[in-house]
Design a protein around this motif. Structure first.
Motif, PDB file in Angstrom:
ATOM      1  N   ASP A  15       0.703  -1.279   0.033  1.00 11.11           N
ATOM      2  CA  ASP A  15      -0.020  -0.085  -0.060  1.00 11.11           C
ATOM      3  C   ASP A  15       0.929   1.222   0.024  1.00 11.11           C
ATOM      4  OD1 ASP A  15      -2.138   1.912   0.252  1.00 11.11           O
ATOM      5  OD2 ASP A  15      -2.936   0.975   2.102  1.00 11.11           O
ATOM      6  N   LEU A  16       0.992   1.914  -1.295  1.00 10.09           N
ATOM      7  CA  LEU A  16       1.836   3.201  -1.289  1.00 10.09           C
ATOM      8  C   LEU A  16       0.918   4.220  -1.148  1.00 10.09           C
ATOM      9  CD1 LEU A  16       3.369   0.659  -2.707  1.00 10.09           C
ATOM     10  CD2 LEU A  16       4.462   2.317  -4.264  1.00 10.09           C
ATOM     11  N   GLY A  17       0.782   5.098   0.105  1.00 10.30           N
ATOM     12  CA  GLY A  17      -0.004   6.040   0.263  1.00 10.30           C
ATOM     13  C   GLY A  17      -1.080   5.416   1.094  1.00 10.30           C
ATOM     14  N   ALA A  18      -0.472   4.959   2.198  1.00 10.38           N
ATOM     15  CA  ALA A  18      -1.531   4.246   3.011  1.00 10.38           C
ATOM     16  C   ALA A  18      -2.600   4.857   4.020  1.00 10.38           C
ATOM     17  CB  ALA A  18      -0.704   3.114   3.821  1.00 10.38           C
ATOM     18  N   SER A  19      -2.572   6.023   4.470  1.00  4.71           N
ATOM     19  CA  SER A  19      -3.227   6.701   5.186  1.00  4.71           C
ATOM     20  C   SER A  19      -3.268   5.776   6.674  1.00  4.71           C
ATOM     21  CB  SER A  19      -4.738   7.149   4.800  1.00  4.71           C
ATOM     22  OG  SER A  19      -4.645   7.819   3.704  1.00  4.71           O
ATOM     23  N   THR A  20      -4.478   5.441   7.281  1.00  5.62           N
ATOM     24  CA  THR A  20      -4.321   4.391   8.289  1.00  5.62           C
ATOM     25  C   THR A  20      -5.365   3.515   7.841  1.00  5.62           C
ATOM     26  OG1 THR A  20      -6.195   5.709   9.385  1.00  5.62           O
ATOM     27  CG2 THR A  20      -3.947   6.237   9.897  1.00  5.62           C
ATOM     28  N   TYR A  21      -5.719   2.344   8.744  1.00  4.67           N
ATOM     29  CA  TYR A  21      -6.476   1.097   8.497  1.00  4.67           C
ATOM     30  C   TYR A  21      -7.772   1.673   8.001  1.00  4.67           C
ATOM     31  CZ  TYR A  21      -8.490  -3.356   8.570  1.00  4.67           C
ATOM     32  OH  TYR A  21      -9.170  -4.457   8.071  1.00  4.67           O
ATOM     33  N   SER A  22      -8.502   2.422   9.027  1.00  3.21           N
ATOM     34  CA  SER A  22      -9.769   2.778   8.822  1.00  3.21           C
ATOM     35  C   SER A  22      -9.947   4.186   8.390  1.00  3.21           C
ATOM     36  CB  SER A  22     -10.753   2.449  10.268  1.00  3.21           C
ATOM     37  OG  SER A  22     -10.097   3.071  11.282  1.00  3.21           O
ATOM     38  N   GLU A  23      -9.294   4.754   8.101  1.00  5.45           N
ATOM     39  CA  GLU A  23      -9.641   6.121   7.878  1.00  5.45           C
ATOM     40  C   GLU A  23      -8.583   6.725   6.535  1.00  5.45           C
ATOM     41  OE1 GLU A  23      -9.355   8.809  11.108  1.00  5.45           O
ATOM     42  OE2 GLU A  23     -10.841   7.730  12.168  1.00  5.45           O
ATOM     43  N   ALA A  28     -11.538   4.352   3.916  1.00  4.44           N
ATOM     44  CA  ALA A  28     -10.689   3.232   4.626  1.00  4.44           C
ATOM     45  C   ALA A  28     -10.322   2.202   3.718  1.00  4.44           C
ATOM     46  CB  ALA A  28     -11.572   2.635   5.722  1.00  4.44           C
ATOM     47  N   SER A  29      -9.325   2.689   2.887  1.00  7.22           N
ATOM     48  CA  SER A  29      -8.696   1.702   1.903  1.00  7.22           C
ATOM     49  C   SER A  29      -8.140   0.503   2.349  1.00  7.22           C
ATOM     50  CB  SER A  29      -7.716   2.576   0.946  1.00  7.22           C
ATOM     51  OG  SER A  29      -6.634   2.967   1.506  1.00  7.22           O
ATOM     52  N   THR A  36     -12.434  -7.021   1.012  1.00  7.59           N
ATOM     53  CA  THR A  36     -12.659  -7.230  -0.465  1.00  7.59           C
ATOM     54  C   THR A  36     -12.132  -8.506  -0.695  1.00  7.59           C
ATOM     55  OG1 THR A  36     -13.314  -4.617  -0.827  1.00  7.59           O
ATOM     56  CG2 THR A  36     -12.912  -6.426  -2.572  1.00  7.59           C
ATOM     57  N   PHE A  37     -10.799  -8.528  -0.808  1.00  7.62           N
ATOM     58  CA  PHE A  37     -10.090  -9.689  -0.901  1.00  7.62           C
ATOM     59  C   PHE A  37     -10.327 -11.021  -0.140  1.00  7.62           C
ATOM     60  CE2 PHE A  37      -7.668  -6.552  -3.537  1.00  7.62           C
ATOM     61  CZ  PHE A  37      -7.473  -7.403  -4.655  1.00  7.62           C
ATOM     62  N   SER A  38     -10.806 -10.692   1.011  1.00  8.26           N
ATOM     63  CA  SER A  38     -11.360 -11.728   1.792  1.00  8.26           C
ATOM     64  C   SER A  38     -12.581 -12.698   1.591  1.00  8.26           C
ATOM     65  CB  SER A  38     -11.421 -11.200   3.276  1.00  8.26           C
ATOM     66  OG  SER A  38     -11.872 -12.149   4.208  1.00  8.26           O
ATOM     67  N   LEU A  39     -13.475 -11.660   0.614  1.00  5.54           N
ATOM     68  CA  LEU A  39     -14.627 -12.030   0.158  1.00  5.54           C
ATOM     69  C   LEU A  39     -14.035 -13.024  -0.776  1.00  5.54           C
ATOM     70  CD1 LEU A  39     -16.934  -8.827  -0.005  1.00  5.54           C
ATOM     71  CD2 LEU A  39     -16.907 -10.858   1.686  1.00  5.54           C
ATOM     72  N   SER A  40     -12.970 -13.020  -1.491  1.00  7.92           N
ATOM     73  CA  SER A  40     -12.553 -13.956  -2.490  1.00  7.92           C
ATOM     74  C   SER A  40     -11.830 -15.236  -2.151  1.00  7.92           C
ATOM     75  CB  SER A  40     -11.856 -13.279  -3.730  1.00  7.92           C
ATOM     76  OG  SER A  40     -12.744 -12.336  -4.251  1.00  7.92           O
ATOM     77  N   GLY A  41     -11.767 -15.203  -0.761  1.00  9.10           N
ATOM     78  CA  GLY A  41     -10.964 -16.371  -0.067  1.00  9.10           C
ATOM     79  C   GLY A  41      -9.467 -16.049  -0.057  1.00  9.10           C
ATOM     80  N   ILE A  42      -8.992 -14.712  -0.127  1.00 11.24           N
ATOM     81  CA  ILE A  42      -7.564 -14.345  -0.105  1.00 11.24           C
ATOM     82  C   ILE A  42      -7.507 -13.689   1.275  1.00 11.24           C
ATOM     83  CG2 ILE A  42      -5.755 -12.889  -1.110  1.00 11.24           C
ATOM     84  CD1 ILE A  42      -7.337 -13.391  -3.906  1.00 11.24           C
ATOM     85  N   LYS A  43      -6.611 -13.970   1.968  1.00 13.35           N
ATOM     86  CA  LYS A  43      -6.240 -13.511   3.249  1.00 13.35           C
ATOM     87  C   LYS A  43      -4.822 -13.186   3.187  1.00 13.35           C
ATOM     88  CE  LYS A  43      -9.964 -15.231   5.540  1.00 13.35           C
ATOM     89  NZ  LYS A  43     -11.174 -14.598   5.193  1.00 13.35           N
ATOM     90  N   PHE A  44      -4.586 -11.769   3.356  1.00 11.00           N
ATOM     91  CA  PHE A  44      -3.242 -11.502   3.288  1.00 11.00           C
ATOM     92  C   PHE A  44      -2.043 -12.037   4.281  1.00 11.00           C
ATOM     93  CE2 PHE A  44      -5.307  -8.102   0.870  1.00 11.00           C
ATOM     94  CZ  PHE A  44      -5.135  -8.116  -0.294  1.00 11.00           C
ATOM     95  N   ASP A  45      -0.983 -12.603   3.715  1.00 12.03           N
ATOM     96  CA  ASP A  45       0.062 -13.088   4.699  1.00 12.03           C
ATOM     97  C   ASP A  45       0.710 -12.047   5.202  1.00 12.03           C
ATOM     98  OD1 ASP A  45      -0.368 -16.142   4.450  1.00 12.03           O
ATOM     99  OD2 ASP A  45       0.112 -15.271   2.571  1.00 12.03           O
ATOM    100  N   LYS A  46       0.939 -10.675   4.623  1.00 13.18           N
ATOM    101  CA  LYS A  46       1.744  -9.671   4.799  1.00 13.18           C
ATOM    102  C   LYS A  46       1.197  -8.558   4.173  1.00 13.18           C
ATOM    103  CE  LYS A  46       5.627  -8.305   6.851  1.00 13.18           C
ATOM    104  NZ  LYS A  46       5.859  -8.136   8.169  1.00 13.18           N
ATOM    105  N   ILE A  47       1.144  -7.395   4.986  1.00 10.44           N
ATOM    106  CA  ILE A  47       0.580  -6.146   4.404  1.00 10.44           C
ATOM    107  C   ILE A  47       1.885  -5.201   4.634  1.00 10.44           C
ATOM    108  CG2 ILE A  47      -0.866  -4.277   4.564  1.00 10.44           C
ATOM    109  CD1 ILE A  47      -2.906  -6.016   5.517  1.00 10.44           C
TER     110      ILE A  47
END
Length: 181
Positions: A15-23, A28-29, A36-47
């Motif tokens: 995430d380049l230009g992250a702001s914060t998690y919920s704002e 809240a990108s 959104t990716f979780s809905l497709s079964g993708i859980k990020f291993d690292k952010i």
């Protein structure tokens, strides 16, 4: 076909230009990407996130779910477009991810020259573009309808037509490139 995450491969979000998690200025990108990716079964291993605007630890981590805190590397410094620089996200992308991993990149730094330098690196370096599956990019073009309402600062000289050509070039490299607002 099965998702890469189902095949035992890792999933990364840069995430380049992250702001914060919920704002953030546009919403809240980070939270949107995770959910959104979780809905497709993708859980990020690292952010991995970069944000130039200084935030306190409470602002960064206060509203972040515990499972996200465990996988978050939040760099409260500007992402550096200089190839090989310590804070160049693509240096870490090359070190961490393989072409078989699932990688999502968001570029929304609100600095046209810096964003353009990152896009040029993606286009010209196969070590980078072979590792990116999805790209979300806010391309600040002239005469865009949202320029007048949201982009009160510098916009590029490129037109919307040139932007379509750029996204086509990215897609021709095998990157699912999306406009981001």
């Amino acid at each position: 076909p099965p998702l890469k995450s189902q095949l035992g491969r890792k999933a990364f979000f840069f995430d380049l230009g992250a702001s914060t998690y919920s704002e953030g200025p546009g919403g809240a990108s980070q939270q949107w990407f995770v959910e959104t990716f979780s809905l497709s079964g993708i859980k990020f291993d690292k952010i991995l996130a970069w944000e130039a605007t200084k935030h306190t630890q409470q602002e960064i981590y206060g509203n972040m779910p515990i499972h996200i805190k465990k996988i978050m590397a939040y760099n409260n410094v500007p992402a550096d477009p200089e190839p090989g620089a310590a804070e160049n996200p693509f240096r870490q992308l090359i070190d961490l991810a393989t072409p078989e991993d699932f990688v999502v990149v968001k570029i929304d730094i609100d600095n046209n020259p810096v964003e353009s330098a990152f896009i040029e690196q993606i286009l010209s370096d196969t070590k980078i573009n072979s590792r990116i599956d999805e790209l979300f990019f806010e391309h600040h073009v002239s005469a865009s309808p949202i320029q007048w309402n949201f982009w009160k600062w510098e916009v590029g000289n490129e037109t919307i037509t040139e932007s379509f050509c750029l996204f086509t070039r990215l897609r021709n490299l095998g990157i699912r490139a999306h406009a981001w607002v």
